[in-house]
Design an enzyme around this catalytic site. Structure first.
Site, PDB file in Angstrom:
ATOM      1  N   ASP A 297      55.199  18.351  81.911  1.00 22.68           N
ATOM      2  CA  ASP A 297      55.781  17.027  81.231  1.00 22.68           C
ATOM      3  C   ASP A 297      57.404  17.144  81.552  1.00 22.68           C
ATOM      4  OD1 ASP A 297      53.784  15.705  80.289  1.00 22.68           O
ATOM      5  OD2 ASP A 297      53.991  16.494  78.234  1.00 22.68           O
TER       6      ASP A 297
ATOM      7  N   ARG B  61      62.870  22.334  65.711  1.00 22.09           N
ATOM      8  CA  ARG B  61      63.483  21.322  66.347  1.00 22.09           C
ATOM      9  C   ARG B  61      65.002  21.017  66.038  1.00 22.09           C
ATOM     10  NH1 ARG B  61      60.029  22.326  70.050  1.00 22.09           N
ATOM     11  NH2 ARG B  61      58.067  20.884  70.127  1.00 22.09           N
TER      12      ARG B  61
ATOM     13  N   ASP C 238      57.657  15.314  66.706  1.00 25.76           N
ATOM     14  CA  ASP C 238      58.900  15.951  67.654  1.00 25.76           C
ATOM     15  C   ASP C 238      59.532  14.943  67.956  1.00 25.76           C
ATOM     16  OD1 ASP C 238      57.963  18.531  67.120  1.00 25.76           O
ATOM     17  OD2 ASP C 238      56.667  18.489  68.608  1.00 25.76           O
TER      18      ASP C 238
ATOM     19  N   SER D 257      47.347  21.337  74.352  1.00 24.69           N
ATOM     20  CA  SER D 257      48.860  21.235  74.484  1.00 24.69           C
ATOM     21  C   SER D 257      49.377  22.321  73.356  1.00 24.69           C
ATOM     22  CB  SER D 257      49.221  19.987  74.002  1.00 24.69           C
ATOM     23  OG  SER D 257      50.515  19.746  73.369  1.00 24.69           O
TER      24      SER D 257
HETATM   25  N1  ARG Z   1      51.891  18.785  64.148  1.00 25.96           N
HETATM   26  C1  ARG Z   1      52.973  19.869  64.113  1.00 25.96           C
HETATM   27  C2  ARG Z   1      54.222  19.395  63.727  1.00 25.96           C
HETATM   28  O1  ARG Z   1      54.622  18.077  63.905  1.00 25.96           O
HETATM   29  C3  ARG Z   1      53.009  20.518  65.372  1.00 25.96           C
HETATM   30  C4  ARG Z   1      53.621  19.812  66.505  1.00 25.96           C
HETATM   31  C5  ARG Z   1      53.167  20.329  67.858  1.00 25.96           C
HETATM   32  N2  ARG Z   1      54.378  19.904  69.007  1.00 25.96           N
HETATM   33  C6  ARG Z   1      54.049  20.203  70.432  1.00 25.96           C
HETATM   34  N3  ARG Z   1      54.894  19.374  70.937  1.00 25.96           N
HETATM   35  N4  ARG Z   1      52.911  20.716  70.742  1.00 25.96           N
HETATM   36  O2  ARG Z   1      55.285  20.130  63.551  1.00 25.96           O
END
Ligand code: ARG
Length: 427
Positions: free
Chosen positions: A24, A104, A133, A184
């Site tokens: 991506d 993040r 995210d 992913s």
């Molecule tokens: N569901 C989890 C969260 O919101 C993990 C997210 C994983 N993010 C990713 N870009 N693969 O914290």
């Protein structure tokens, strides 16, 4: 109002793209250049992902970035994000240690700093429009740097994986081709998350191939293993008596607990955008550190503080999950959490065996557990006779209320009034 709107027409000149090196964000480089006519500088942040970042810098430039920046923020991640989370025993919905969520705001800070240092006018990230995210990135950037424009290519373009591959092929991009993995993955010191493929069906048990940090039952060590974690004011500092850096300590526990299959989490999670999703995590170190920390707190904190703190812990975890790291409430809760940790020092021993971790020992100079008070042996100083008067007053309010309600409904026919049990003589 905030500069972003007034410059909308002009489009960004220079974009700092948070770059993982995956498909991506690699496709995003030429896409931003073509769509916006802007220059792209990539920023790759080392937050302890185990997958190699090795050639991400060269690949970013080969894929058309003007420049690529790399920052190792593992120590800052552990000290400023993971340990505050640990002090709050932070688990979203009681199970997820927030590995992705905690990283993040740090990446946001790095993006903002890089944009300011290089005089860029926009930042970009590779988040989809379905996840948490994007919320964490956008809310964070808008809070710290309202002047920066935010570009989210994956949210804007209408490409699936096959389209992206075709886009990359047409432009001769250098992509790290993982052989057709449907998953992913996001990784950092605090854990690994896996989504997609068969995992989207909450009825399907996760196939063994999705796991990387935790051992399959066939490979678990034959016998148990004990590890002693030493805490100083809520922060883990030693393993089996040896001082380790925060990063080394976390990595060592990921390996040692992971070998025993500890830290696998299979969770139906509520995202902030209103959807439920099945999430699979491997968080060995986070799982056992929170377990050890809680065990120590139960020894050194008084009952009312433990109970109140559990509510603050839950709220803290929700704020982190929901993208409000940079909020007055989150900072205020961190100050509260810090003030509870003055006596959270001591040692906790965990026993790892066959996929589980158990606390088998805890000790602290600030232990509130007094042997003289609790012992059934000789030498007890607990005034047992005083218990009688205590109990008489302790139960007074509810005893009185019960009696009055019986007077009001003598037959007790109202369902809410329990039938009286055997009547004991008054004390
Ligand atoms: N569901 C989890 C969260 O919101 C993990 C997210 C994983 N993010 C990713 N870009 N693969 O914290």
């Amino acid at each position: 109002m905030n500069g972003t709107m007034s410059e909308e027409g002009k489009g960004p000149r220079h974009v700092i793209l948070a770059y993982s090196g995956g498909l991506d964000t690699s496709v995003a480089i030429p896409w931003i250049k073509e769509k916006y006519g802007a220059e792209v500088t990539t920023l790759t942040v080392d937050v302890g992902q185990e997958g190699e970042l090795g050639d991400a810098l060269e690949r970013a430039r080969a894929n058309g970035a003007r420049d690529s920046v790399f920052v190792d923020l593992k120590e800052a991640f552990a000290e400023e994000f993971l340990f505050p989370g640990l002090k709050a025993n932070a688990l979203y919905q009681g199970v997820y240690p927030l590995s992705t969520s905690l990283a993040r705001p740090l990446i946001v800070r790095a993006l903002v700093e890089t944009a300011r240092r290089l005089g860029a006018d926009a930042v970009a990230h590779g988040c989809t429009g379905k996840g948490n995210d994007q919320v964490r990135f956008d809310v964070g950037v808008k809070t710290l740097a309202p002047e920066l424009r935010i570009i989210a290519p994956v949210r804007e373009w209408d490409m699936n994986r096959t389209d992206e591959m075709a886009f990359a092929r047409e432009r001769g991009l250098h992509i790290h081709q993982k052989p057709e993995s449907p998953y992913s993955v996001d990784e950092n010191l605090w854990g690994r998350s896996v989504e997609g493929g068969i995992l989207e069906d909450p009825a399907a048990p996760p196939p063994e191939e999705v796991f990387d940090w935790t051992g399959h039952p066939d490979t678990w060590p034959a016998g148990p293993e004990e590890v002693t974690v030493g805490f100083q004011e809520g922060v883990p500092e030693t393993l089996d008596g040896h001082m380790l850096s925060p990063v080394e300590l976390i990595r060592t526990l990921n390996r040692r607990a992971g070998r025993h299959g500890i830290g696998r989490i299979d969770h139906v999670e509520d995202r902030v955008v209103g959807i439920k999703s099945r999430e699979t995590y491997e968080c060995p170190a986070a799982t056992v550190l929170i377990q050890a920390h809680q065990a120590l707190e139960s020894l050194v904190l008084p009952r009312d503080l433990l109970s109140f703190k559990a509510g603050v812990d839950r709220r803290f975890a929700e704020l982190v999950y929901e993208g409000f790291w940079y909020s007055p409430l989150r900072s205020a809760l961190e100050a509260f959490e810090d003030s509870t940790q003055a006596t959270v020092s001591g040692e906790v021993t965990l026993r790892f065996f066959q996929g589980t971790s158990k606390v088998v020992s805890r000790k602290s100079p600030y232990s509130l557990l007094s042997r003289e008070l609790v012992t059934y042996d000789r030498g007890s100083t607990f005034p047992q006779r005083a218990a009688e008067g205590f109990i008489h007053l302790y139960g007074l309010a509810n005893r009185t209320a019960y009696a009055r309600r019986k007077e009001a409904h003598p037959l007790g026919e109202e369902g809410e009034i329990p039938a009286p049990g055997p009547v004991l003589p008054p004390p």
